[in-house]
Motif scaffolding. Structure first.
Motif, mmCIF file in Angstrom:
data_model
loop_
_atom_site.group_PDB
_atom_site.id
_atom_site.type_symbol
_atom_site.label_atom_id
_atom_site.label_comp_id
_atom_site.label_asym_id
_atom_site.label_seq_id
_atom_site.Cartn_x
_atom_site.Cartn_y
_atom_site.Cartn_z
ATOM 1 N N LYS A 53 0.868 -0.926 0.004
ATOM 2 C CA LYS A 53 0.100 -0.190 -0.263
ATOM 3 C C LYS A 53 0.895 1.214 -0.058
ATOM 4 O O LYS A 53 1.902 1.138 0.699
ATOM 5 C CB LYS A 53 -0.777 -0.079 1.162
ATOM 6 N N GLN A 54 0.444 2.051 -0.964
ATOM 7 C CA GLN A 54 1.386 3.309 -0.905
ATOM 8 C C GLN A 54 0.472 4.582 -0.387
ATOM 9 O O GLN A 54 -0.696 4.567 -0.559
ATOM 10 C CB GLN A 54 1.705 3.920 -2.377
ATOM 11 N N ASP A 55 1.190 5.296 0.476
ATOM 12 C CA ASP A 55 0.610 6.574 0.997
ATOM 13 C C ASP A 55 0.839 7.964 0.243
ATOM 14 O O ASP A 55 2.045 7.770 -0.437
ATOM 15 C CB ASP A 55 1.024 6.750 2.435
ATOM 16 N N SER A 56 -0.026 8.781 0.451
ATOM 17 C CA SER A 56 0.544 10.088 -0.286
ATOM 18 C C SER A 56 1.668 10.675 0.583
ATOM 19 O O SER A 56 1.739 10.410 1.816
ATOM 20 C CB SER A 56 -0.810 10.989 -0.029
ATOM 21 N N TRP A 57 2.386 11.450 -0.229
ATOM 22 C CA TRP A 57 3.661 12.150 0.351
ATOM 23 C C TRP A 57 3.763 13.339 0.033
ATOM 24 O O TRP A 57 3.198 13.797 -0.970
ATOM 25 C CB TRP A 57 4.994 11.111 0.173
ATOM 26 N N THR A 85 -4.685 7.824 -4.498
ATOM 27 C CA THR A 85 -6.236 7.619 -4.575
ATOM 28 C C THR A 85 -6.590 6.317 -5.094
ATOM 29 O O THR A 85 -6.074 6.027 -6.215
ATOM 30 C CB THR A 85 -6.898 8.849 -5.556
ATOM 31 N N PRO A 86 -7.363 5.578 -4.406
ATOM 32 C CA PRO A 86 -7.792 4.366 -5.091
ATOM 33 C C PRO A 86 -8.743 4.670 -6.331
ATOM 34 O O PRO A 86 -9.360 5.790 -6.343
ATOM 35 C CB PRO A 86 -8.551 3.760 -3.882
ATOM 36 N N LEU A 87 -8.884 3.703 -7.072
ATOM 37 C CA LEU A 87 -9.625 3.750 -8.361
ATOM 38 C C LEU A 87 -11.267 3.837 -7.597
ATOM 39 O O LEU A 87 -11.467 3.262 -6.671
ATOM 40 C CB LEU A 87 -9.458 2.643 -9.207
ATOM 41 N N ASP A 88 -12.119 4.543 -8.513
ATOM 42 C CA ASP A 88 -13.414 4.343 -8.021
ATOM 43 C C ASP A 88 -14.055 2.967 -8.289
ATOM 44 O O ASP A 88 -14.843 2.546 -7.591
ATOM 45 C CB ASP A 88 -14.501 5.459 -8.990
ATOM 46 N N ARG A 89 -13.928 2.558 -9.546
ATOM 47 C CA ARG A 89 -14.450 1.136 -9.805
ATOM 48 C C ARG A 89 -13.559 0.254 -10.728
ATOM 49 O O ARG A 89 -13.062 0.563 -11.848
ATOM 50 C CB ARG A 89 -15.703 1.390 -10.623
ATOM 51 N N ALA A 90 -13.355 -0.939 -10.065
ATOM 52 C CA ALA A 90 -12.419 -1.865 -11.015
ATOM 53 C C ALA A 90 -13.144 -3.129 -11.361
ATOM 54 O O ALA A 90 -14.058 -3.512 -10.580
ATOM 55 C CB ALA A 90 -11.332 -2.317 -9.961
ATOM 56 N N PRO A 136 -6.079 -7.301 -3.511
ATOM 57 C CA PRO A 136 -5.459 -6.270 -3.649
ATOM 58 C C PRO A 136 -6.493 -4.903 -3.971
ATOM 59 O O PRO A 136 -5.923 -3.684 -3.559
ATOM 60 C CB PRO A 136 -4.342 -6.447 -4.874
ATOM 61 N N ALA A 137 -7.349 -4.870 -4.674
ATOM 62 C CA ALA A 137 -8.397 -3.865 -5.041
ATOM 63 C C ALA A 137 -8.860 -3.516 -3.627
ATOM 64 O O ALA A 137 -8.791 -2.141 -3.496
ATOM 65 C CB ALA A 137 -9.321 -4.495 -6.000
ATOM 66 N N VAL A 144 -1.382 -3.937 -5.349
ATOM 67 C CA VAL A 144 -2.164 -2.915 -5.023
ATOM 68 C C VAL A 144 -2.044 -1.526 -5.750
ATOM 69 O O VAL A 144 -2.962 -0.578 -5.946
ATOM 70 C CB VAL A 144 -1.836 -2.820 -3.271
ATOM 71 N N TYR A 145 -0.698 -1.239 -6.232
ATOM 72 C CA TYR A 145 -0.269 -0.446 -7.030
ATOM 73 C C TYR A 145 -1.336 -0.194 -8.203
ATOM 74 O O TYR A 145 -1.408 0.857 -8.730
ATOM 75 C CB TYR A 145 1.198 -0.489 -6.950
ATOM 76 N N ASP A 146 -1.764 -1.543 -8.755
ATOM 77 C CA ASP A 146 -2.691 -1.372 -9.937
ATOM 78 C C ASP A 146 -3.949 -0.773 -9.731
ATOM 79 O O ASP A 146 -4.585 -0.302 -10.603
ATOM 80 C CB ASP A 146 -2.897 -2.702 -10.482
ATOM 81 N N PHE A 147 -4.316 -0.747 -8.163
ATOM 82 C CA PHE A 147 -5.657 -0.082 -8.198
ATOM 83 C C PHE A 147 -5.460 1.425 -7.451
ATOM 84 O O PHE A 147 -6.491 1.934 -6.890
ATOM 85 C CB PHE A 147 -6.431 -1.045 -7.171
ATOM 86 N N GLN A 148 -4.272 1.744 -7.295
ATOM 87 C CA GLN A 148 -4.008 3.053 -6.853
ATOM 88 C C GLN A 148 -3.562 4.163 -7.903
ATOM 89 O O GLN A 148 -2.568 3.515 -8.939
ATOM 90 C CB GLN A 148 -3.210 3.232 -5.575
#
Ligand code: NAD
Ligand code: HSO
Ligand code: ZN
Length: 439
Positions: A109-113, A128-133, A154-155, A390-394
């Motif tokens: 999981k990546q956080d804002s920085w 930001t996570p995706l709205d819909r996957a 991961p989503a 997880v990075y694919d969904f953020q």
């Protein structure tokens, strides 16, 4: 059923080796114009006719006697029911696997920085996570509850608001484990559609299927080709096609273990690819004998035989250095380093979706429950792609918040560069913010 193996033998010392290897790796159907045209036609029909096209294609390709889209939608209660229909050991295994996959992916999981410069200007990135996957779970030749977990967890860890899953149910055979896995992983909506039509529905939306922001997950040639075509309209993770395994062995592992590791991916699909590379010619013979001995004992012997005979190979190399060179050239989805000291070779591995270290780490453990994702780049795309994560969904947005002093200083640099590009509106916009130092 009678089976016979005639696995290809290659020798890296052969002057034509590179040519033979290229031929082995080429996946003919990828460039098959008829598949491409069929997929384009399917996408066009789904865009034009929406649900009606989905119903028609599902009748045609999955042999389902459905009348309307309502027959292809599974409500959340149906997923909960599936959980009660599986055995206790099955539920426990799904839960153990889900927990391990979740813990592994939490690490991604990546956080804002952000950081603040001396003049007060703040720079950073907002995650930001995706709205819909949209998750594609394959279901043509086998059912994949494990792929439900690998796609959905991961989503969910990323914080995606809505997770929509599609899965074909050929001839109407619903796999309870697939639905139970969807329940455990927290999938929000499920449609029992598959192939290119399901990918098109997720990418463009229909009356019933919501349009998603990204389509992820593996599938056959129709699915992979459709994902290539919808890329741009939606995001995609990668092209994850027929499974592959490359085993590099020093000749000291039990040949039956290696034969079964090769089978484990060959049994997915006639187009799957299983290759063994070793510097030990006698060992290659032993594995060939194990293949002949074990193949007739396999439930999916017919698929394995086609895959092994059509796309498999035993490759003799001079030494382990050359074995690693071949592995990097192939850039396999799964690489097993079945050697005494895998750590020693790890730094030399440059291209592989997942690396399985040592004689005891069978690829199958990674497929189900080790923790890392089993949706991996295939067909050499590990040269530039990574496992699903997880990075694919953020996604990330840049943040720039200039202080008056910072805007003034940056404005001077921007002005010079903008005028060099003859973009005077850019230049003047920046210049307005340059502070008058006399004041
Ligand atoms: N890389 C990974 O992570 C991973 C994981 C699991 C499976 N796999 C691979 O995914 C693939 C799954 O393939 P599958 O076929 O079992 O399931 P699938 O769900 O990918 O494909 C089934 C669908 O293909 C479509 N189809 C079949 N024949 C067609 C035709 N003639 N014309 C148009 N559409 C047609 C149908 O719509 C059907 O619903 C295998 O190659 C397997 O190795 C990969
Ligand atoms: N080996 C597949 C990925 O190539 C994943 C899988 C699911 N079930 C069994 N195997
Ligand atoms: Zn597998």
């Amino acid at each position: 059923m009678t089976t016979s193996t005639a696995i290809a033998r290659l020798n890296a010392a052969d002057p034509d080796f590179a040519h033979h290897l290229d031929h082995l790796l080429s996946w003919e159907s990828v460039s098959d114009d008829s598949v491409n045209q069929r997929v384009l036609d399917i996408i066009k029909a789904v865009r034009a006719r929406g649900d009606a096209a989905l119903v028609d294609f599902t009748r045609q390709f999955d042999g389902l006697d459905v009348q309307s889209m309502a027959d292809l939608i599974l409500p959340r209660e149906r997923l909960e029911l599936a959980l009660t229909r599986i055995t206790v050991p099955q539920r426990e295994a799904l839960e153990v696997a889900a927990a391990r996959v979740r813990s592994y992916h939490e690490q991604q999981k990546q956080d804002s920085w952000s950081y603040t410069e001396a003049d007060g200007t703040v720079l950073g990135q907002k995650v930001t996570p995706l709205d819909r996957a949209g998750l594609y779970v394959p279901g043509g030749k086998a059912s994949y509850p494990s792929s439900v977990l690998m796609n959905a967890i991961p989503a969910k860890v990323a914080g995606v608001t809505e997770v929509v899953m599609v899965v074909p149910t050929p001839r109407g055979e619903i796999n309870e484990l697939v639905l139970a896995a969807a329940c455990i992983a927290g999938v929000d909506r499920v449609f029992t559609i598959g192939g290119a039509q399901a990918v098109a529905a997720l990418a463009y939306g229909t009356e019933s299927v919501p349009k998603v922001d990204k389509v992820v997950g593996p599938g056959n040639i129709y699915v992979a080709t459709a994902k290539r075509h919808v890329f741009g309209q939606v995001g995609i993770d990668m092209i994850a096609g027929p499974s592959e395994i490359l085993v590099v062995c020093d000749g000291q592992t039990d040949p039956d273990w290696i034969a079964m590791d090769l089978f484990s991916q060959a049994e997915h699909d006639e187009d799957a690819q299983a290759i063994l590379v070793s510097p030990d010619a006698e060992f290659l013979d032993k594995v060939a004998a194990s293949i002949d001995k074990l193949l007739p004992t396999m439930e999916r012997a017919e698929i394995i035989e086609k895959s092994i005979n059509g796309r498999g190979a035993l490759i003799l190399v001079q030494d382990m250095e050359q074995a690693i060179e071949v592995a990097n050239r192939i850039a396999p989805e799964h690489l097993e380093l079945s050697v005494a000291d895998p750590q020693a070779w790890l730094p030399s591995i440059r291209h592989a979706g997942a690396i399985f270290m040592g004689r005891h780490t069978s690829e199958a453990l990674g497929d189900y429950c080790a923790g890392p994702n089993h949706v991996l780049p295939t067909s050499g795309t590990a040269r530039f792609s990574s496992p699903l994560g997880v990075y694919d969904f953020q996604k990330r947005s840049s943040i720039i918040f200039c202080s008056p002093q910072g805007a003034s200083e940056l404005g001077k640099t921007a002005s010079v560069l903008a005028r060099g590009e003859s973009l005077s509106a850019h230049a003047r916009s920046a210049e307005y913010r340059i502070l008058d130092e006399g004041k």
